[in-house]
Design an enzyme around this catalytic site. Sequence first.
Site, PDB file in Angstrom:
ATOM      1  N   HIS A  10       2.508   3.595  -3.720  1.00 45.11           N
ATOM      2  CA  HIS A  10       3.346   4.259  -5.292  1.00 45.11           C
ATOM      3  C   HIS A  10       3.210   4.946  -5.043  1.00 45.11           C
ATOM      4  CE1 HIS A  10       1.099   2.558  -7.957  1.00 45.11           C
ATOM      5  NE2 HIS A  10       0.830   1.708  -7.249  1.00 45.11           N
ATOM      6  N   GLY A  11       4.265   5.850  -5.915  1.00 45.52           N
ATOM      7  CA  GLY A  11       4.019   7.008  -6.871  1.00 45.52           C
ATOM      8  C   GLY A  11       3.195   7.216  -8.198  1.00 45.52           C
ATOM      9  N   ASN A  16      -1.151   4.927 -13.681  1.00 49.79           N
ATOM     10  CA  ASN A  16      -2.676   5.595 -13.124  1.00 49.79           C
ATOM     11  C   ASN A  16      -3.356   6.976 -13.451  1.00 49.79           C
ATOM     12  OD1 ASN A  16      -0.113   5.625 -10.310  1.00 49.79           O
ATOM     13  ND2 ASN A  16      -2.178   3.662 -10.769  1.00 49.79           N
ATOM     14  N   ARG A  63       6.965   0.041  -9.477  1.00 48.56           N
ATOM     15  CA  ARG A  63       6.323   1.504  -9.030  1.00 48.56           C
ATOM     16  C   ARG A  63       6.503   1.284  -7.714  1.00 48.56           C
ATOM     17  NH1 ARG A  63       2.290  -1.757 -11.031  1.00 48.56           N
ATOM     18  NH2 ARG A  63       0.427  -1.610 -10.408  1.00 48.56           N
ATOM     19  N   GLU A  87      -0.573  -5.604  -5.491  1.00 45.77           N
ATOM     20  CA  GLU A  87      -1.731  -5.023  -6.190  1.00 45.77           C
ATOM     21  C   GLU A  87      -2.628  -5.718  -6.581  1.00 45.77           C
ATOM     22  OE1 GLU A  87      -4.030  -3.049  -6.060  1.00 45.77           O
ATOM     23  OE2 GLU A  87      -4.052  -1.365  -6.918  1.00 45.77           O
ATOM     24  N   ASP A  89      -4.858  -8.809  -8.489  1.00 44.44           N
ATOM     25  CA  ASP A  89      -4.721  -8.906 -10.011  1.00 44.44           C
ATOM     26  C   ASP A  89      -6.794  -8.383 -10.741  1.00 44.44           C
ATOM     27  OD1 ASP A  89      -4.982 -10.236 -12.486  1.00 44.44           O
ATOM     28  OD2 ASP A  89      -4.618 -12.023 -11.989  1.00 44.44           O
ATOM     29  N   GLY A 151      -2.528   0.595  -4.272  1.00 44.83           N
ATOM     30  CA  GLY A 151      -3.911   1.718  -3.506  1.00 44.83           C
ATOM     31  C   GLY A 151      -5.086   0.591  -3.393  1.00 44.83           C
TER      32      GLY A 151
END
Length: 206
Positions: A10-11, A16, A63, A87, A89, A151
């Site tokens: 995602h962006g 981030n 996101r 993502e 945990d 990521g």
Amino acid sequence: MTARLLLIRHGETPNNAARMFRGPDGAAEGLSDTGHAEAIALGLSLAARHLPTPRLYASPYTRAQQTAQHLADALGVPVQILPGVHEIDTGDWMGRPYSDVQERLHELVAPDGQFGYPGGESLAQVAERFQAALQEVLPQNGETLIVVSHGAALVALLSRLLGRDLKAAYLSDEFHHANTAVTELDWRAEGQPTMLRLADVSHLTE
């Protein structure tokens, strides 16, 4: 059967940019202005390729869905939600800086040897659920499957698919994806997929 699988992070989000870990409580966090711009650029780049028969999926997190919507607008296809590709945990590490991975590495190795986040998930668990989710939507011959994920989740999946050690891959940044980075695989019914490009962000400079 030969098809293409595009795996996308995602962006950018505010967390981030601050380089802080979030857990499931961050599921509703949206993109920053930079993140929206990154996703728009990626959408235009993908549209210019005229991908054959694209199917677009996103993780349940906001996101990822916002990123995917920009791609959908460019490609003219709907976004479908794919549970299981969200993502990792981060459990007790929620709110801690990324730098703690190097400074407190011993905390990420469980007594059974699994590598992951105490109170959260191991990378092996993430790889297992991600791969199971993909099995439900695998591309058919000639299709392009696009999955917008996260990521650490992408590191876990690629390590599993390509036979890498999860811990070594995570710590080496072998499969690190910057925001909106694209990994493209030639997907076959049998055997390992073939890597065509890894964590590509050329759309951000085009």
